[in-house]
Design an enzyme around this catalytic site. Structure first.
Site, short mmCIF file in Angstrom:
data_model
loop_
_atom_site.label_atom_id
_atom_site.label_comp_id
_atom_site.label_asym_id
_atom_site.label_seq_id
_atom_site.Cartn_x
_atom_site.Cartn_y
_atom_site.Cartn_z
N LYS A 136 47.38 30.20 42.51
CA LYS A 136 46.82 29.85 43.81
C LYS A 136 46.69 28.33 43.92
O LYS A 136 46.64 27.69 42.87
CB LYS A 136 45.47 30.53 44.00
N HIS A 228 40.17 34.82 45.26
CA HIS A 228 39.57 35.83 44.38
C HIS A 228 38.65 36.82 45.10
O HIS A 228 38.75 38.02 44.92
CB HIS A 228 38.75 35.14 43.29
#
Ligand code: BG6
Length: 474
Positions: A136, A228
């Site tokens: 990410k 997340h």
């Protein structure tokens, strides 16, 4: 059976992510009973290192997690390093020629460089079975994530793209599947009929930890929530999957993402942001975030973010899902809190305070707890609160080890599918836009506190409708 992947080819091998996360996790995997039988590791970075310098770095990372055994020794003996520009086609050919068997190309690089490297890979003849592994943030908004997906799927099929989210590999997140779908006692209650609200909180005492170059451009919303916590929310909220394979599990998560939006469609009311000022954590003095080396105060980067979401589905109407994460906070609170509704009627004669039941799934330490009301033991009809706790053993591997194991087995179950990566941006893009426009003030909290004082007031933010029914006789 042959291993799916023969070589781990690391781009950005001289960088922090490789050293801090990737190599230690690889060491743990190789010294466990899991993972590939044979593996070549090729590192590539901008530093002009030779094989020995690189080998020493890998050795130190393995030693930091006490990784030992024949597979660790074999990887150390065979590992190679090549300085290269991974956005250059000739350099990429040279790197691919160093690989034995299908490579998993791990991009431990800033997103813009990753995209340029993928564009160069698209024009090459890649070995059969090549996989791409990306960290990410995946793009910077919905549009750029879509463009990156187009690019990646022009290089390899979707099933060979691993968009890493190590939270999906955390034992407690995986445990949610067993808890929900292997017991009859929770699933019938798992809906707006019985659940008042869901809070997913990840507060850390950790501060910037020398990551200003990355973090100052991301902030708490992108670093933790867009990635997340949305993934965790999808596992908490999804319908039962047909199976635990990649397609079924990811289909269910995608349904949740597609039906999720900002609470009331109002990013200004349904989001808050804050930044830490100087303070003390565990006896350690911390400077204000804006005074940390490498931080540009003009960016207004938040170190604490909160958004409230609604899931527009048959199961979840009207249930707020609050996602919050921050750094430099007093409490290490890493948990999913499922708050149940009050009972429809309190039986007259039972007295005392009845706070509705709460199920708390802790993401670290690994445990679940259930807070319920019972009566006794002193006054037989006075209500007491009982706290039932079950602690779990740590998983067989730390989350990053599980991520790598899945990559080597060619199993994308624990990675984020392309369409879902785009949805995650669609959900947070309105909040990012409101913050950029200055429509949501940036609050302050002292490092080492529990957050801005005003945030502790439950009447501020998205209203919660919980009201315990009147307490007869109390
Ligand atoms: C990372 C974030 O992805 O996750 C960090 O970039 C955060 O800012 C970390 O601290 C938390 O995960 P874990 O597993 O290390 O607790």
């Amino acid at each position: 059976m042959a291993d799916a992947i023969g070589t781990l080819l690391i781009f950005g091998a001289s960088g922090d992510l490789t050293n801090r996360l990737l190599l230690p996790a690889l060491g743990q995997l190789l010294s466990s009973s899991e993972g590939p039988h044979t593996l070549t590791v090729v590192g590539s970075g901008t530093e002009q290192w030779d094989d020995d310098t690189w080998r020493e770095r890998v050795r130190a990372a393995f030693a930091s997690v006490d990784a030992t055994g024949p597979r660790v020794d074999a990887v150390l003996a065979g590992t190679r390093y090549a300085a290269a520009d991974v956005t250059d086609a000739d350099d990429l050919r040279r790197l691919l020629a160093l690989c034995d068997g299908p490579p998993a190309i791990y991009f431990a690089l800033p997103p813009a460089v990753t995209a340029r490297s993928c564009a160069a890979l698209r024009d090459l003849d890649l070995p059969e079975g090549t996989s791409l592994v990306l960290e990410k943030p995946f793009g910077t908004d919905e549009r750029s994530a879509h463009a990156l997906n187009d690019l990646l799927t022009a290089v390899v099929p979707e099933s060979r793209i691993h968009r890493v989210d190590h939270f999906l590999a955390k034992t407690t997140v995986l445990n949610i599947l067993g808890l929900r779908f292997a017991n009859r006692i929770f699933e019938p209650l798992w809906s707006a009929d019985h659940i008042e609200r869901v809070d997913i909180v990840f507060d850390e005492p950790l501060a910037l930890e020398d990551r200003a170059r990355y973090y100052d451009g991301a902030g708490a919303l992108v670093d933790m929530i867009q990635s997340h916590l949305l993934q965790v929310m999808a596992v908490v909220a999804m319908d039962p999957p047909l199976s635990i394979d990649a397609r079924d599990l990811r289909d269910r998560k995608e349904e949740v993402m597609r039906s999720t939006r900002i609470w009331g469609g109002d990013p200004v009311k349904a989001s808050r942001r804050a930044r830490y000022t100087a303070g003390t954590i565990d006896g350690r003095d911390l400077p204000a975030y804006v005074d940390e080396p490498g931080v540009d105060p003009a960016r207004d980067t938040e170190t604490l973010a909160e958004i409230t979401l609604e899931i527009d589905s048959w199961r979840w109407p009207g249930v707020p899902f609050r996602l919050r994460s921050g750094k430099a906070l007093a409490d290490k609170r890493k948990e999913i809190i499922i708050s149940f509704k009050p009972v429809p009627r309190r039986i007259p004669g039972l007295y005392g305070t009845a706070v509705p039941a709460q199920l708390v799934i802790s993401l670290g330490p690994e445990k679940i707890s259930l807070d319920i009301n019972v009566n006794g033991p002193d006054e037989p009809f006075e209500l007491d609160r009982e706290h039932l706790v079950a602690e779990f053993n740590a998983g067989r591997l730390p989350a990053y080890g599980e991520v790598l194991d899945a990559v080597f087995r060619g199993d994308p179950t624990l990675s984020v599918r392309g369409d879902t990566a785009e949805e995650c941006w669609r959900i947070v893009d309105p909040v990012l836009a409101a913050w950029k426009a200055g429509d949501v003030p940036i609050d302050e909290y002292a490092a080492g506190s529990t957050g801005p004082d005003t945030w502790n007031d439950p009447s501020v933010g998205v209203p919660v409708t919980t009201t315990a029914p009147a307490t007869p006789g109390s």
